[in-house]
Write a protein that holds these residues in place. Structure first.
Motif, PDB file in Angstrom:
ATOM      1  N   UNK A  11     141.316-110.731 -30.703  1.00  0.00           N
ATOM      2  CA  UNK A  11     140.199-110.403 -29.819  1.00  0.00           C
ATOM      3  C   UNK A  11     139.271-109.373 -30.434  1.00  0.00           C
ATOM      4  N   UNK A  12     139.835-108.352 -31.090  1.00  0.00           N
ATOM      5  CA  UNK A  12     139.008-107.333 -31.765  1.00  0.00           C
ATOM      6  C   UNK A  12     138.198-107.963 -32.895  1.00  0.00           C
ATOM      7  N   UNK A  13     138.831-108.851 -33.654  1.00  0.00           N
ATOM      8  CA  UNK A  13     138.133-109.510 -34.753  1.00  0.00           C
ATOM      9  C   UNK A  13     136.994-110.390 -34.225  1.00  0.00           C
ATOM     10  N   UNK A  14     137.240-111.122 -33.161  1.00  0.00           N
ATOM     11  CA  UNK A  14     136.202-111.975 -32.571  1.00  0.00           C
ATOM     12  C   UNK A  14     135.040-111.125 -32.039  1.00  0.00           C
ATOM     13  N   UNK A  15     135.364-110.012 -31.388  1.00  0.00           N
ATOM     14  CA  UNK A  15     134.316-109.111 -30.891  1.00  0.00           C
ATOM     15  C   UNK A  15     133.482-108.557 -32.043  1.00  0.00           C
ATOM     16  N   UNK A  16     134.133-108.239 -33.158  1.00  0.00           N
ATOM     17  CA  UNK A  16     133.415-107.690 -34.311  1.00  0.00           C
ATOM     18  C   UNK A  16     132.404-108.690 -34.858  1.00  0.00           C
ATOM     19  N   UNK A  17     132.770-109.969 -34.914  1.00  0.00           N
ATOM     20  CA  UNK A  17     131.856-110.997 -35.421  1.00  0.00           C
ATOM     21  C   UNK A  17     130.612-111.099 -34.542  1.00  0.00           C
ATOM     22  N   UNK A  18     130.760-110.896 -33.250  1.00  0.00           N
ATOM     23  CA  UNK A  18     129.634-111.015 -32.322  1.00  0.00           C
ATOM     24  C   UNK A  18     128.935-109.683 -32.069  1.00  0.00           C
ATOM     25  N   UNK A  19     129.372-108.616 -32.723  1.00  0.00           N
ATOM     26  CA  UNK A  19     128.750-107.304 -32.504  1.00  0.00           C
ATOM     27  C   UNK A  19     127.335-107.285 -33.064  1.00  0.00           C
ATOM     28  N   UNK A  20     126.514-106.395 -32.514  1.00  0.00           N
ATOM     29  CA  UNK A  20     125.115-106.269 -32.945  1.00  0.00           C
ATOM     30  C   UNK A  20     124.840-104.823 -33.351  1.00  0.00           C
ATOM     31  N   UNK A  21     123.887-104.661 -34.257  1.00  0.00           N
ATOM     32  CA  UNK A  21     123.484-103.329 -34.684  1.00  0.00           C
ATOM     33  C   UNK A  21     122.728-102.616 -33.564  1.00  0.00           C
ATOM     34  N   UNK A  22     122.960-101.320 -33.437  1.00  0.00           N
ATOM     35  CA  UNK A  22     122.141-100.460 -32.589  1.00  0.00           C
ATOM     36  C   UNK A  22     121.068 -99.916 -33.523  1.00  0.00           C
ATOM     37  N   UNK A  23     119.930-100.599 -33.578  1.00  0.00           N
ATOM     38  CA  UNK A  23     118.895-100.296 -34.571  1.00  0.00           C
ATOM     39  C   UNK A  23     118.343 -98.872 -34.474  1.00  0.00           C
ATOM     40  N   UNK A  24     117.984 -98.376 -33.284  1.00  0.00           N
ATOM     41  CA  UNK A  24     117.487 -97.001 -33.231  1.00  0.00           C
ATOM     42  C   UNK A  24     118.516 -95.973 -33.702  1.00  0.00           C
ATOM     43  N   UNK A  25     119.775 -96.164 -33.324  1.00  0.00           N
ATOM     44  CA  UNK A  25     120.825 -95.226 -33.753  1.00  0.00           C
ATOM     45  C   UNK A  25     121.043 -95.302 -35.263  1.00  0.00           C
ATOM     46  N   UNK A  26     120.988 -96.507 -35.822  1.00  0.00           N
ATOM     47  CA  UNK A  26     121.170 -96.668 -37.263  1.00  0.00           C
ATOM     48  C   UNK A  26     119.999 -96.034 -38.021  1.00  0.00           C
ATOM     49  N   UNK A  27     118.791 -96.250 -37.542  1.00  0.00           N
ATOM     50  CA  UNK A  27     117.624 -95.622 -38.180  1.00  0.00           C
ATOM     51  C   UNK A  27     117.731 -94.101 -38.141  1.00  0.00           C
ATOM     52  N   UNK A  28     118.192 -93.563 -37.026  1.00  0.00           N
ATOM     53  CA  UNK A  28     118.351 -92.110 -36.911  1.00  0.00           C
ATOM     54  C   UNK A  28     119.419 -91.602 -37.879  1.00  0.00           C
ATOM     55  N   UNK A  29     120.496 -92.358 -38.046  1.00  0.00           N
ATOM     56  CA  UNK A  29     121.565 -91.952 -38.964  1.00  0.00           C
ATOM     57  C   UNK A  29     121.118 -92.019 -40.422  1.00  0.00           C
ATOM     58  N   UNK A  30     120.175 -92.901 -40.729  1.00  0.00           N
ATOM     59  CA  UNK A  30     119.678 -93.053 -42.096  1.00  0.00           C
ATOM     60  C   UNK A  30     118.513 -92.108 -42.412  1.00  0.00           C
ATOM     61  N   UNK A  31     117.852 -91.564 -41.405  1.00  0.00           N
ATOM     62  CA  UNK A  31     116.667 -90.727 -41.594  1.00  0.00           C
ATOM     63  C   UNK A  31     116.907 -89.525 -42.515  1.00  0.00           C
ATOM     64  N   UNK A  33     118.315 -89.291 -45.205  1.00  0.00           N
ATOM     65  CA  UNK A  33     118.214 -89.665 -46.614  1.00  0.00           C
ATOM     66  C   UNK A  33     116.809 -89.417 -47.154  1.00  0.00           C
ATOM     67  N   UNK A  34     115.809 -89.389 -46.261  1.00  0.00           N
ATOM     68  CA  UNK A  34     114.435 -89.179 -46.683  1.00  0.00           C
ATOM     69  C   UNK A  34     113.811 -90.384 -47.372  1.00  0.00           C
ATOM     70  N   UNK A  35     114.375 -91.556 -47.181  1.00  0.00           N
ATOM     71  CA  UNK A  35     113.867 -92.785 -47.791  1.00  0.00           C
ATOM     72  C   UNK A  35     113.145 -93.618 -46.740  1.00  0.00           C
ATOM     73  N   UNK A 103     118.697 -94.004 -61.247  1.00  0.00           N
ATOM     74  CA  UNK A 103     117.360 -94.541 -61.000  1.00  0.00           C
ATOM     75  C   UNK A 103     116.852 -94.002 -59.670  1.00  0.00           C
ATOM     76  N   UNK A 104     115.539 -94.061 -59.436  1.00  0.00           N
ATOM     77  CA  UNK A 104     115.033 -93.618 -58.139  1.00  0.00           C
ATOM     78  C   UNK A 104     115.534 -94.522 -57.006  1.00  0.00           C
ATOM     79  N   UNK A 105     115.771 -93.896 -55.861  1.00  0.00           N
ATOM     80  CA  UNK A 105     116.199 -94.655 -54.685  1.00  0.00           C
ATOM     81  C   UNK A 105     114.986 -95.287 -54.035  1.00  0.00           C
ATOM     82  N   UNK A 106     115.123 -96.535 -53.687  1.00  0.00           N
ATOM     83  CA  UNK A 106     114.038 -97.263 -53.043  1.00  0.00           C
ATOM     84  C   UNK A 106     114.218 -97.298 -51.550  1.00  0.00           C
ATOM     85  N   UNK A 107     113.607 -98.253 -50.905  1.00  0.00           N
ATOM     86  CA  UNK A 107     113.684 -98.324 -49.452  1.00  0.00           C
ATOM     87  C   UNK A 107     115.067 -98.765 -48.975  1.00  0.00           C
TER      88      UNK A 107
END
Length: 193
Positions: A11-31, A33-35, A103-107
């Motif tokens: 059940x956990x594995x099946x739920x993981x396959x259907x999981x979706x990204x929380x885009x605003x939270x992910x963007x905030x976590x990546x911010x 980095x300054x990229x 090398x320089x980090x890109x987007x």
């Protein structure tokens, strides 16, 4: 008890396959980095199509707009088969990897409904020297939140799996963030020659 344990893990594995990204939270976590962080989608319009048509997950949607970043290492943070693993593990891996780059980090391109090969098209579109795809790995019965890193030098459409390096099972119960970042940096330096 063993049967119930199996059902829970399945059940956990099946739920993981259907999981979706929380885009605003992910963007905030990546911010920190300054990229530049941009969003993209594959040609798969939804999760069901993505699972049934892997070929569509390997191609960018027609409306993709990506920044030019020639000669950089571009990063693709892709949901893959386990968005939960990407959400948890990609930001701390990148936090450790970016300072180690020769090398320089890109987007950072956050890609939804994405397969590994989508990184080749993204890398080619931005003009990157290399691309690192951080993607949710297929969940198993013992690990439903694992992250994989796929590294391709001179990315372009048509690259094969034999032309990339893979670092897998990145998570607290597997390969550590620091070890994954160090190995990825080493592979990029070796590819550069």
């Amino acid at each position: 008890a063993a049967h119930l344990d199996f059902q829970e893990a399945h059940g956990r594995a099946r739920d993981a396959v259907w999981s979706a990204l929380d885009l605003p939270a992910l963007e905030a976590a990546l911010a920190p980095l300054g990229l530049p962080v941009v969003r993209a989608r594959s040609a798969a319009p939804d999760r069901r199509t993505y699972l049934l048509r892997p070929d569509l997950g390997r191609r960018l949607a027609d409306d993709a707009a990506l920044p030019a970043a020639p000669g950089t290492v571009a990063f693709v943070v892709a949901d893959g088969l386990c968005a939960t693993g990407v959400q948890r593990h990609a930001p701390p891996v990148l936090e450790r990897l970016v300072p180690l780059l020769a090398l320089p980090a890109g987007p950072v391109v956050i890609a939804e409904q994405a397969r590994v090969a989508l990184g080749d098209e993204i890398g080619e579109a931005v003009g990157a020297a290399a691309v690192v795809v951080l993607i949710g790995e297929r969940p198993g019965l013992t690990a439903s939140d694992s992250l994989g890193l796929y590294i391709t030098w001179a990315p372009r459409r048509g690259r094969t799996d034999a032309e990339r390096n893979c670092i897998s099972n990145v998570r607290p119960g597997g390969l550590s963030y620091a070890d994954a970042a160090a190995k990825a940096a080493w592979l990029l330096r070796a590819a550069r020659g």
